[in-house]
Scaffold this motif. Structure first.
Motif, PDB file in Angstrom:
ATOM      1  N   ALA A   1     -45.593  14.384 -22.739  1.00 11.80           N
ATOM      2  CA  ALA A   1     -46.301  14.821 -21.534  1.00 11.80           C
ATOM      3  C   ALA A   1     -45.416  14.653 -20.297  1.00 11.80           C
ATOM      4  CB  ALA A   1     -47.596  14.027 -21.361  1.00 11.80           C
TER       5      ALA A   1
ATOM      6  N   ASP B   1     -48.251  18.380 -17.383  1.00  9.32           N
ATOM      7  CA  ASP B   1     -49.525  18.173 -18.061  1.00  9.32           C
ATOM      8  C   ASP B   1     -50.521  17.467 -17.153  1.00  9.32           C
ATOM      9  OD1 ASP B   1     -48.749  18.913 -20.988  1.00  9.32           O
ATOM     10  OD2 ASP B   1     -47.154  17.606 -20.289  1.00  9.32           O
TER      11      ASP B   1
ATOM     12  N   GLY C   1     -53.198  21.688 -18.460  1.00  6.91           N
ATOM     13  CA  GLY C   1     -52.937  20.634 -17.494  1.00  6.91           C
ATOM     14  C   GLY C   1     -54.201  20.147 -16.805  1.00  6.91           C
TER      15      GLY C   1
END
Length: 764
Positions: A505, A586, A617
């Motif tokens: 991420a 993200d 996201g």
């Protein structure tokens, strides 16, 4: 003599050069098409995308010791060659299939000479490093450990099992995945189009069905795909027009069977049986049959499969269906009688029975009992359960035992566990099948037993626990969290509650004034990354100083973005986004962002930062609003004792109320702007009561020249406070040093994700 030697060396070099030219011409297509730089590399975006850890390491020439592992044909050797072309160190390579300890020593000696005479580091690439035996790997370890060579190893095996643990512990490990069909199609098109190393100079007509077949059967293996294409092209004569036509029939002949990647001693063996057992546990008969067929096709021993199914019959089905173990045992006996291939029928029958049976893991209660046996301090058998035949009369053993068959339903409530364990529950029956029918009665009997045991005194044993020492990164994170104070650290945990982190991420932290809100993603996303924006250069310098102890590859990227110029954020990140869509974020998170900005400026920020988020996201914003300002708090503490300050405090208290409304509106405007931009928004609110101790630092934060408080008051008044008024406030606060001042905060946590994203609900 010297001239003869020089002549001989020249002739040798000429022959070597000619040999290299010949090899390049006759090399297989897969070797000729190897990319020479990262921009040409296809696939593995999760570790090589812009901003990812490995790409950052290569760009910074800080690869260090590295082990690449993954199935054949995914780019391990190619990636090592790309690193060779980008590093400033000398690059040497060995193949573990052909090399031995003598070759290793020669490379180490040469590396020592380069380091001593020229100050030049050496990177040693070892292909198929798992083929080195333990002694050969041990011979390499001292030179890797002292930095004489940097190791890059490539292996198709799991390095945790096949590579020296000491080497693994000193290396970064990257797992390369099979290529996706889209990646294989890119390679196929490049091979047909490239005139220098591919077939760009020939007229080749590859049918769509043939291309689909090659990509499908290659199964993520680029080498298999290109070898099949080369075989098809080189063995197909051109037509009358000079064009080579490759149809589905030719493609099927060129790559006739999908390779089943399966090593009975490696990852494929363990991963496949794991998938099979988990499919049985998940009651999915289709998946169970697929993984069973994969193992059978790869030649797995059916006895091993039956053995694992017997375990599953106890572990995952147990007393929900006591017949499960009987069925598997009967099918295993049938297999032994009939053998292959007819034995596949009982093999499949056992798998389907287990997949279709009711599930329960209540037998795991035995291991809870075993844990108690090993940890309980007092495990004496209760006196009434002891054997009365030996010394019952002398010591009273067995006295008080109640014989169950003498009671109705052949059961009576009495204590059976040791006193220290009375009330412990090891078996939790499920609600299905055989045990589900007995669950309610068992619960009633347990309650009766507890009531009976209450008549007897029982000692309670101690429970001890320990945890391993925290690693260096964890200690750094804890120190940073502690520096912010216990209250803010508790708030941080609530801020990130419910988040399930992915190692890859990427997180964008807006308007950071400390590292507190970035600590969790810094710990949880080593293969992704954290970008932090700061509003002032002084904030960036302070955070950089705190980050110096971290490995440079784990440090977040710090960007200076003034609050009123959100476009500066995109301009600084645009080069990364243009190169790789995987560089999108993200998470976008912030605490107290956009204070003092207009609704238009906040909407602009949400537009700019929202464009940086990927499809899945999420936003996470925390707004904390004090319900009392300094003047209101001082007024409450003073009461009517300071009549000279009453007029000033009344004016400031009124202005603080206006400021409170503005602060609350920032969060409200942010939510409305998110909704208007197409985000699905949820909010959570809670109150926090505080007692602020009046300290010199706190007074300075409020009343220092150009403090945010005084600036806000000046804006609301239309002019700044006079210096004598500020001095009066300072003196009044100073007389109350050490006293608690009541404060209340209203926290609003805003979570948002795209309204059109097909996902589970927002994290709580």
């Amino acid at each position: 003599m010297d001239s003869e030697r020089r002549c001989g060396d020249l002739v040798s070099d000429l022959f070597s050069h000619q040999r290299d030219i010949t090899l390049a011409r006759v090399a297989p297509l897969a070797d000729r098409l190897r990319p020479r730089n990262l921009d040409d590399f296809v696939g593995q975006e999760s570790i090589l995308g812009v901003g990812r850890l490995l790409r950052r390491a290569i760009a910074a020439d800080r690869v260090g010791n590295l082990i690449l592992h993954g199935p054949p044909g995914v780019g391990k050797t190619t990636l090592a060659r790309i690193i060779a072309g980008s590093t400033r160190a000398h690059f040497s390579s060995l193949n573990a299939v052909l090399a031995g300890v003598k070759d290793l020593r020669a490379e180490v000696d040469a590396a020592q000479q380069r380091l001593a005479h020229h100050g030049l580091r050496t990177t040693l690439f070892i292909d198929e490093v798992h083929r080195f035996n333990s002694a050969q790997q041990d011979a390499l370890l001292p030179w890797v450990e002292n930095g004489t060579v940097n190791l890059i190893g490539a292996t198709t095996e799991n390095p945790f099992f096949e590579v020296n643990k000491a080497l693994v512990s000193r290396s970064r490990l990257f797992r390369l995945q099979p290529l996706e069909p889209a990646h294989l199609r890119q390679l196929l098109e490049r091979a047909l189009r490239d005139p220098a190393v591919g077939y760009g100079e020939r007229s080749i007509d590859l049918a769509a069905a043939a291309a689909d077949h090659l990509v499908d059967v290659a199964g993520g293996d680029a080498r298999s795909l290109l070898n099949a294409l080369e075989l098809a092209v080189e063995t197909t004569p051109p037509g009358a027009d000079g064009s080579i036509r490759i149809d589905l029939t030719i493609a099927e002949e060129s790559i006739q069977q999908r390779a089943v990647l399966y090593d009975k001693q490696g990852d494929a063996h363990f991963d496949t049986i794991s998938a099979f057992i988990k499919s049985l546990r998940g009651s999915d008969p289709d998946a169970a049959l697929f993984w069973l067929a994969r193992m059978v096709e790869a030649g797995e021993n059916p006895r091993f499969i039956f053995r694992r199914m017997l375990i599953a019959a106890g572990e995952d089905i147990g007393l929900a269906d006591p017949q499960a173990v009987v069925v598997v045992e009967a099918c295993a006996a049938s297999f032994e009688r009939v053998g292959l291939p007819e034995g596949l029928y009982p093999l499949a029958q056992a798998a389907l029975y287990l997949a279709g049976a009711e599930k329960s893991n209540s037998l795991l209660g035995f291991f809870d009992a075993l844990k108690s046996v090993r940890s309980a301090n007092r495990q004496q058998v209760p006196a009434h359960l002891r054997d009365a035949n030996r010394d019952g009369q002398a010591f009273g053993d067995g006295v008080g035992y109640r014989y169950p068959h003498a009671y109705a339903e052949h059961w009576v409530a009495q204590q059976y566990l040791p006193g220290a364990l009375q009330g412990e529950i090891f078996w939790q029956p499920g609600s299905l099948g055989w045990e589900g029918q007995r669950r309610e009665r068992l619960q009633q009997r347990r309650a009766a037993q507890l009531a009976a045991a209450a008549e007897m005194a029982a000692d309670q044993g101690d429970v001890l626990s320990s945890s391993p020492e925290d690693p260096q990164l964890e200690r750094w994170l804890q120190r940073q969290a502690a520096a912010e104070g216990e209250r803010l650290d508790t708030l941080r945990h609530r801020f990130w509650a419910g988040v399930i982190w992915q190692r890859q991420a990427r997180v964008l932290v807006l308007e950071a004034r400390s590292l507190l809100w970035a600590l969790d993603p810094l710990a949880a996303t080593p293969e992704g990354g954290v970008v932090i924006t700061v509003a002032q250069a002084s904030d960036r310098e302070r955070l950089q100083a705190q980050l110096k102890v971290l490995d440079s590859l784990r440090q977040p990227q710090l960007l200076l973005v003034p609050p009123k110029t959100p476009a500066a954020l995109n301009s600084q990140l645009e080069p990364q986004l243009a190169l790789d869509s995987g560089a999108r974020f993200d998470w976008v998170i912030a605490r107290q962002p956009w204070q003092g900005l207009s609704a238009e400026q906040i909407a602009d920020w949400i537009s700019q930062a929202g464009a940086l988020l990927g499809q899945n996201g999420q936003w996470r914003l925390l707004f904390s609003t004090p319900q009392l300002g300094p003047a209101a708090g001082l007024r409450a503490l003073l009461g009517k004792a300071e009549t000279s300050l009453q007029t000033l405090l009344e004016e400031l208290t009124h202005l603080e109320g206006q400021r409170l409304i503005q602060a609350q509106s920032t969060g409200l405007i942010s939510q409305r702007s998110l909704i208007a931009a197409g985000w699905q928004v949820q909010q959570e609110q809670w109150q926090e009561s505080l007692q602020l101790e009046l300290t010199a630092e706190l007074i300075e934060r409020w009343l220092a020249p150009a403090s945010s408080y005084l600036e806000a008051m000046a804006v609301l008044r239309g002019k700044p406070l006079a210096s004598d008024a500020v001095q009066s406030l300072r003196e009044a606060f100073s007389r109350l040093l050490g006293q608690p001042m009541p404060q209340a905060l209203e926290h609003t946590l805003v979570r948002a994700r795209r309204a059109d994203a097909l996902q589970t609900p927002l994290n709580p």
